[in-house]
Design an enzyme around this catalytic site. Structure first.
Site, PDB file in Angstrom:
ATOM      1  CG  ASP A  89      42.173  39.216  44.549  1.00  0.00           C
ATOM      2  OD1 ASP A  89      43.223  39.835  44.309  1.00  0.00           O
ATOM      3  OD2 ASP A  89      41.753  38.274  43.857  1.00  0.00           O
ATOM      4  CG  ASP A 270      47.094  40.508  42.475  1.00  0.00           C
ATOM      5  OD1 ASP A 270      46.277  40.485  43.401  1.00  0.00           O
ATOM      6  OD2 ASP A 270      47.351  39.515  41.777  1.00  0.00           O
TER       7      ASP A 270
END
Ligand SMILES: *[C@@H]1O[C@H](CO)[C@@H](O)[C@H](O)[C@H]1NC(C)=O
Ligand SMILES: *[C@@H]1O[C@H](CO)[C@@H](O)[C@H](O)[C@H]1NC(C)=O
Ligand SMILES: *[C@@H]1O[C@H](CO)[C@@H](O)[C@H](O)[C@H]1NC(C)=O
Ligand SMILES: *[C@@H]1O[C@H](CO)[C@@H](O)[C@H](O)[C@H]1NC(C)=O
Length: 380
Positions: A89, A270
């Site tokens: 992430d 992201d």
């Protein structure tokens, strides 16, 4: 000269560590339940931020979305190694996995870290909590050997959950954050920083290729960029500020008409978000432009019209990154097509868009910690 360059490239590419990622689906029809959870978390999140944020700009990060489709890869922790499926992430900075200290039924569907079976495990009494768009966890910080493929970080601080909510149905055990150390919630040096500082990687970069069609074939690579995953040029975009994978975006347009991000805005790149998220008012404008009709929590278009819908153009650092309709629509289980955009649950003072997997399947992305910039190129 040409020979030297060529040799350099060969040596360079040999140092790249590639971790295969598997695309896993999360049932769309569980979404309404998740939204209820999101609302619960939103109401309770504010206080968490107040107690756990070391800086004011942090509050916008943890409330994020990880629904529909995520890409997971394997890492190991401990001696002998215990394997975990984690989400790599770029929007968070911490590594955490569930532990056998978690007695909640919410932990039972995951692999739990057995600290009692690792000879290199070292606990601390530091506790922390993190809230995401689709879950939250509480735990404490421990140290152990963490392996990402051939990369080894010894005595790596990471989180062990003792309580967690919202990850039950997620086909992943934990999260491995690849953002800057500034926004670490557990206040630890992130694994990428340790690998960088220890000289374990040849270049302080990592990159993501997210496969468009196949469930397999996606990859996160560390220490360099394998050019076979993109075509054309890699465009570099400077970060708004060193410390977060956030860039300035010039505008969002359709058929040459600006529809959002007038006069510029911010974009967070992201890998942990499955869709594209933006402010409600501007998102509604885009949906109206597309003629999408609300149904349930989604906006639908006729599947037969998808081929006629315009691309949505994201202009970043004067380069246009078009997103064709095939990329931003999804056919649901009933055969209807909806727009894969979502409202950003966090309201920020500056207009912020989150470019998640919907965008990153089209564009190969490189995260360069050496030069504080992001590279984007057409994915193969
Ligand atoms: C990760 O580990 C699981 C369990 O051992 C395995 O089934 C899966 O194939 C692995 N995934 C990858 C991408 O290597
Ligand atoms: C470690 O703890 C778990 C859970 O309490 C238990 O199932 C396991 O047998 C323990 N392992 C060893 C080697 O004691
Ligand atoms: C727990 O934390 C305190 C400081 O908050 C420290 O003084 C103490 O030594 C720690 N105990 C252990 C067992 O690590
Ligand atoms: C984050 O850390 C970088 C160095 O890695 C520093 O230059 C930057 O000012 C920090 N940003 C914030 C908001 O603390």
């Amino acid at each position: 000269m040409k020979w030297l360059v060529l040799l350099g490239l060969v040596a360079f590419s040999e140092c790249i560590v590639k971790i295969p990622l598997t695309r896993v689906k999360i049932m769309r029809n569980t979404r309404s339940e998740k939204n209820m959870l999101n609302n619960f978390l939103k109401e309770h999140a504010y206080r968490l931020y107040q107690t756990s944020s070391p800086g004011s700009n942090i509050a916008t990060h943890p409330l994020r979305n990880m629904e529909d489709m995520v890409y997971v890869g394997n890492i190991t922790i401990g001696t002998p190694p215990q394997e975990f499926q984690v989400l790599f992430d770029t929007a968070s900075s911490d590594l955490w996995v569930p532990s056998i200290f978690c007695k909640h039924p919410t932990c039972s569907s995951h692999v739990l870290f057995r600290h009692n079976e690792s000879s290199t495990y070292r606990p601390t009494n530091k506790t922390f909590s993190i809230t995401y768009g689709s879950g939250s966890m509480k735990g404490f910080v421990a140290h152990d050997t963490v392996r990402i493929g051939d990369l080894v970080s010894t005595d790596q601080p990471f989180g062990l959950s003792v309580e967690q909510y919202g990850f039950e149905e997620m086909p992943l055990d934990g999260i491995l954050g690849l953002n800057y150390p500034n926004i670490s919630f557990i206040g630890a040096i992130p694994i990428f920083d340790n690998l960088k500082n220890q000289g374990a990687i040849s270049e302080p970069v990592f990159a993501f290729y997210l496969s468009k069609s196949k469930p397999e074939g996606s990859v996160v690579m560390f220490g360099g960029v394998d050019k076979s995953y993109y075509q054309g040029v890699l465009n570099w975009v400077p970060l708004k500020q060193a410390g977060d994978w956030r860039v300035h975006m010039d505008r969002i347009s359709m058929e040459g008409q600006t529809v959002a991000c007038y006069g510029g805005c911010e974009a967070l790149v992201d890998t942990g978000a499955s869709s594209i998220l933006g402010p409600r008012r501007l998102l509604n404008k885009i949906l109206r432009f597309l003629g999408a009709k609300p149904r349930g929590s989604e906006h639908y278009v006729s599947c037969s019209a998808v081929n006629t819908l315009p691309s949505i153009d994201f202009t970043i650092n004067a380069i246009n990154y078009p997103l064709p309709a095939q990329a931003y629509t999804i056919k649901d289980s009933t055969g209807d097509c909806f727009i894969n955009f979502e409202v950003n649950p966090v309201s920020t003072s500056t207009e912020t868009w989150i470019l998640g997997d919907v965008f990153l399947r089209q564009y190969f992305s490189v995260y360069d910690r050496g030069n504080d910039r992001i590279g984007l190129a057409q994915a193969v």
